[in-house]
Design a protein around this motif. Structure first.
Motif, PDB file in Angstrom:
ATOM      1  N   ASP A  57      45.272  32.880  19.905  1.00 32.43           N
ATOM      2  CA  ASP A  57      46.326  33.268  20.851  1.00 32.43           C
ATOM      3  C   ASP A  57      45.779  34.221  21.915  1.00 32.43           C
ATOM      4  N   LEU A  58      44.964  35.190  21.487  1.00 29.16           N
ATOM      5  CA  LEU A  58      44.391  36.136  22.441  1.00 29.16           C
ATOM      6  C   LEU A  58      43.450  35.428  23.410  1.00 29.16           C
ATOM      7  N   LYS A  59      42.683  34.479  22.904  1.00 32.00           N
ATOM      8  CA  LYS A  59      41.762  33.738  23.761  1.00 32.00           C
ATOM      9  C   LYS A  59      42.522  32.891  24.777  1.00 32.00           C
ATOM     10  N   ALA A  60      43.597  32.238  24.327  1.00 32.24           N
ATOM     11  CA  ALA A  60      44.393  31.412  25.241  1.00 32.24           C
ATOM     12  C   ALA A  60      45.055  32.273  26.311  1.00 32.24           C
ATOM     13  N   GLU A  61      45.541  33.452  25.933  1.00 35.34           N
ATOM     14  CA  GLU A  61      46.166  34.348  26.905  1.00 35.34           C
ATOM     15  C   GLU A  61      45.145  34.825  27.943  1.00 35.34           C
ATOM     16  N   HIS A  62      43.940  35.122  27.474  1.00 30.51           N
ATOM     17  CA  HIS A  62      42.893  35.577  28.399  1.00 30.51           C
ATOM     18  C   HIS A  62      42.510  34.462  29.370  1.00 30.51           C
ATOM     19  N   GLN A  63      42.395  33.234  28.883  1.00 30.19           N
ATOM     20  CA  GLN A  63      42.050  32.114  29.760  1.00 30.19           C
ATOM     21  C   GLN A  63      43.165  31.829  30.757  1.00 30.19           C
ATOM     22  N   ALA A  64      44.413  31.981  30.329  1.00 29.72           N
ATOM     23  CA  ALA A  64      45.535  31.757  31.241  1.00 29.72           C
ATOM     24  C   ALA A  64      45.554  32.812  32.347  1.00 29.72           C
ATOM     25  N   GLU A  65      45.244  34.046  31.993  1.00 30.86           N
ATOM     26  CA  GLU A  65      45.189  35.099  33.003  1.00 30.86           C
ATOM     27  C   GLU A  65      44.073  34.835  34.007  1.00 30.86           C
ATOM     28  N   LYS A 105      42.976  31.902  34.921  1.00 30.53           N
ATOM     29  CA  LYS A 105      43.426  30.818  35.793  1.00 30.53           C
ATOM     30  C   LYS A 105      44.410  31.321  36.842  1.00 30.53           C
ATOM     31  N   ARG A 106      45.295  32.239  36.442  1.00 30.02           N
ATOM     32  CA  ARG A 106      46.260  32.778  37.404  1.00 30.02           C
ATOM     33  C   ARG A 106      45.549  33.573  38.503  1.00 30.02           C
ATOM     34  N   ARG A 107      44.526  34.332  38.115  1.00 31.91           N
ATOM     35  CA  ARG A 107      43.761  35.077  39.112  1.00 31.91           C
ATOM     36  C   ARG A 107      43.028  34.132  40.066  1.00 31.91           C
ATOM     37  N   ALA A 108      42.458  33.064  39.505  1.00 29.88           N
ATOM     38  CA  ALA A 108      41.735  32.113  40.350  1.00 29.88           C
ATOM     39  C   ALA A 108      42.686  31.383  41.304  1.00 29.88           C
ATOM     40  N   LEU A 109      43.938  31.160  40.858  1.00 26.13           N
ATOM     41  CA  LEU A 109      44.898  30.443  41.678  1.00 26.13           C
ATOM     42  C   LEU A 109      45.249  31.215  42.946  1.00 26.13           C
ATOM     43  N   ILE A 110      45.339  32.529  42.833  1.00 31.49           N
ATOM     44  CA  ILE A 110      45.696  33.342  44.007  1.00 31.49           C
ATOM     45  C   ILE A 110      44.468  34.025  44.616  1.00 31.49           C
ATOM     46  N   HIS A 111      43.278  33.594  44.159  1.00 29.82           N
ATOM     47  CA  HIS A 111      42.010  34.114  44.686  1.00 29.82           C
ATOM     48  C   HIS A 111      41.912  35.635  44.531  1.00 29.82           C
ATOM     49  N   LEU A 112      42.336  36.117  43.369  1.00 31.79           N
ATOM     50  CA  LEU A 112      42.271  37.558  43.079  1.00 31.79           C
ATOM     51  C   LEU A 112      41.090  37.820  42.154  1.00 31.79           C
ATOM     52  N   PRO A 113      40.047  38.466  42.634  1.00 30.54           N
ATOM     53  CA  PRO A 113      38.880  38.706  41.769  1.00 30.54           C
ATOM     54  C   PRO A 113      39.199  39.730  40.675  1.00 30.54           C
ATOM     55  N   ASP A 114      38.527  39.576  39.567  1.00 32.30           N
ATOM     56  CA  ASP A 114      38.661  40.515  38.448  1.00 32.30           C
ATOM     57  C   ASP A 114      37.608  41.607  38.608  1.00 32.30           C
ATOM     58  N   PRO A 115      37.999  42.851  38.840  1.00 35.41           N
ATOM     59  CA  PRO A 115      36.989  43.910  39.048  1.00 35.41           C
ATOM     60  C   PRO A 115      36.101  44.121  37.833  1.00 35.41           C
ATOM     61  N   GLN A 116      36.668  43.936  36.639  1.00 39.55           N
ATOM     62  CA  GLN A 116      35.853  44.091  35.433  1.00 39.55           C
ATOM     63  C   GLN A 116      34.752  43.031  35.386  1.00 39.55           C
ATOM     64  N   GLN A 117      35.110  41.790  35.776  1.00 38.02           N
ATOM     65  CA  GLN A 117      34.125  40.716  35.761  1.00 38.02           C
ATOM     66  C   GLN A 117      33.059  40.933  36.820  1.00 38.02           C
ATOM     67  N   THR A 118      33.452  41.509  37.958  1.00 38.67           N
ATOM     68  CA  THR A 118      32.478  41.793  39.018  1.00 38.67           C
ATOM     69  C   THR A 118      31.429  42.783  38.536  1.00 38.67           C
ATOM     70  N   ILE A 119      31.864  43.803  37.823  1.00 47.68           N
ATOM     71  CA  ILE A 119      30.916  44.778  37.277  1.00 47.68           C
ATOM     72  C   ILE A 119      30.110  44.165  36.142  1.00 47.68           C
ATOM     73  N   TYR A 120      30.776  43.347  35.328  1.00 48.86           N
ATOM     74  CA  TYR A 120      30.097  42.751  34.170  1.00 48.86           C
ATOM     75  C   TYR A 120      28.955  41.832  34.591  1.00 48.86           C
ATOM     76  N   ASN A 121      29.042  41.253  35.782  1.00 49.75           N
ATOM     77  CA  ASN A 121      27.989  40.345  36.245  1.00 49.75           C
ATOM     78  C   ASN A 121      26.644  41.054  36.398  1.00 49.75           C
ATOM     79  N   PHE A 122      26.643  42.371  36.496  1.00 43.44           N
ATOM     80  CA  PHE A 122      25.384  43.105  36.597  1.00 43.44           C
ATOM     81  C   PHE A 122      24.612  43.102  35.269  1.00 43.44           C
ATOM     82  N   ARG A 123      25.231  42.617  34.194  1.00 42.96           N
ATOM     83  CA  ARG A 123      24.563  42.650  32.888  1.00 42.96           C
ATOM     84  C   ARG A 123      23.313  41.781  32.863  1.00 42.96           C
TER      85      ARG A 123
END
Length: 390
Positions: free
Chosen positions: A308-316, A318-336
């Motif tokens: 359930d948690l995984k499905a909720e995270h994937q749905a969120e 998709k919603r961000r991608a639909l409105i072209h809203l970047p995830d700031p956490q993911q932007t920072i995480y890409n530096f890993r």
């Protein structure tokens, strides 16, 4: 305090304008690899950590440990697989001999002398001390953005250590019977390692981490399990792909068990903002300790079979991608990914694939000589300005 960038640039100007022209006249030939070795030796300040041989006294004069330490740095920079290969290279390479501190071929010590000196360097933690001083000197007065944390496998040519169960500690009360507890019986729960690390000193944390050679298993990028015999090197890397802290453990130690010691040691060397870690480090105690040190943890979520948690995270997502809203956490995480590039460079260019030693102390010393040379190279890459286009 002098700005670290100004210090590096002043050193680079000295090397370019004074040292290299003189070395090209004195050494023939002076290759690009030897120039890189000269930069590393000039930057780490090895002479401040290795005393000169004592003068006077009876008996044979001991070999200069400074020249031997330079030779082991050269072994890492030139990616020579064995000490035998290093001795053979010194015997035929006049330029390399002069850089290390020997004038003639007869002055180069035997392989047994190299082995004894290496054991001394490993016992005293020489490359680790030089690396810590280098990091503080280059980054101690700066505020660093991200620290990426990860571990990489280190294969060794030795048998896994036998795991003998330690004797049980003395008990004042009689030992309890095995099996399920009785109804209403309360048994004391021993705190887990992460809980103990929250209140331990660095020395106690490191003392609890196993370092014997054993077998480790992990999933590769394709999801298949692969195993190796040896150790695991845990690395902290900051912006500019500069390694700032390394710890060696047994191959079977989980990455999360080393996160708190790593971030504590790194926090004492530099000032930084974000702890970037993958899902293996997604534990409440690790996140809590990161915040207690004044950092912001950015950790990939470990769903732990929670569909359930995984499905909720994937749905969120998709919603961000639909409105072209970047995830700031993911932007920072890409530096890993910068820590993965350091793992690859350490193995491909600085001798981490050529572990021909036995015992964690010597293996770590070998790896740290390579890490020391790699850190110098990354510091100059990060601070040196790009050439002005013609």
């Amino acid at each position: 305090m002098t700005n670290s960038r100004d210090t590096v640039m002043a050193r680079w100007a000295h090397v370019q304008s004074c040292l290299f022209p003189w070395m090209r006249e004195e050494l023939d030939p002076c290759t690009e690899a030897l120039e890189q070795l000269i930069i590393v030796l000039d930057t780490i300040g090895l002479e401040a950590f290795v005393p000169p041989p004592p003068s006077g006294g009876r008996g044979r004069k001991p070999d200069d440990r400074r020249a031997l330490a330079r030779a082991f740095v050269a072994k890492a920079v030139l990616s020579l697989p064995t000490t035998t290969a290093l001795a053979e290279r010194l015997a035929i390479d006049k330029s390399l001999r002069h850089i290390c501190g020997w004038e003639t071929r007869r002055e180069v010590p035997s392989e047994s002398t190299f082995s004894r000196a290496f054991a001394e360097f490993a016992e005293s933690g020489l490359p680790e001390r030089m690396h810590a001083a280098l990091v503080k000197r280059a980054l101690g007065d700066r505020v660093v953005g991200c620290v990426a944390r990860d571990a990489t496998e280190i294969e060794a040519r030795e048998k896994p250590a036998k795991k003998d169960d330690p004797p049980p500690p003395p008990r004042a009360d009689p030992p309890r019977k095995r099996g399920r507890p009785k109804k209403g019986e309360q048994r004391p729960k021993q705190p887990a390692r992460l809980e103990r690390q929250m209140s331990q000193s660095i020395k106690d944390m490191l003392a609890e981490l196993p370092t014997d050679c054993d077998v480790g298993t992990k999933k590769n990028s394709k999801g298949h399990k692969e195993s190796w015999t040896g150790y695991k090197l845990h690395i902290d890397v900051v912006d500019g792909q500069i390694p700032v802290c390394c710890l060696l453990t047994s191959a079977s130690v989980h990455d999360s068990q080393v996160a708190i010691p790593l971030m504590t040691i790194t926090g004492q060397r530099i000032t930084y903002l974000y702890d970037i870690m993958d899902s293996a480090y997604d534990a409440a105690k690790i996140l809590e300790h990161s915040r207690a040190l004044g950092h912001v943890p950015v950790v990939d979520i470990n769903f732990r079979a929670n569909a359930d948690l995984k499905a909720e995270h994937q749905a969120e997502a998709k919603r961000r991608a639909l409105i072209h809203l970047p995830d700031p956490q993911q932007t920072i995480y890409n530096f890993r990914t910068m820590v993965e590039r350091i793992n690859a460079r350490l193995k491909d260019e600085f001798g981490a694939r050529f572990v021909r030693l036995r015992g964690a102390m010597k293996v770590k010393c070998h790896l740290m000589f390579g890490m020391l040379a790699l850190t110098v190279d990354q510091i100059f890459r990060a601070f040196k300005p790009d050439p002005v286009p013609a």
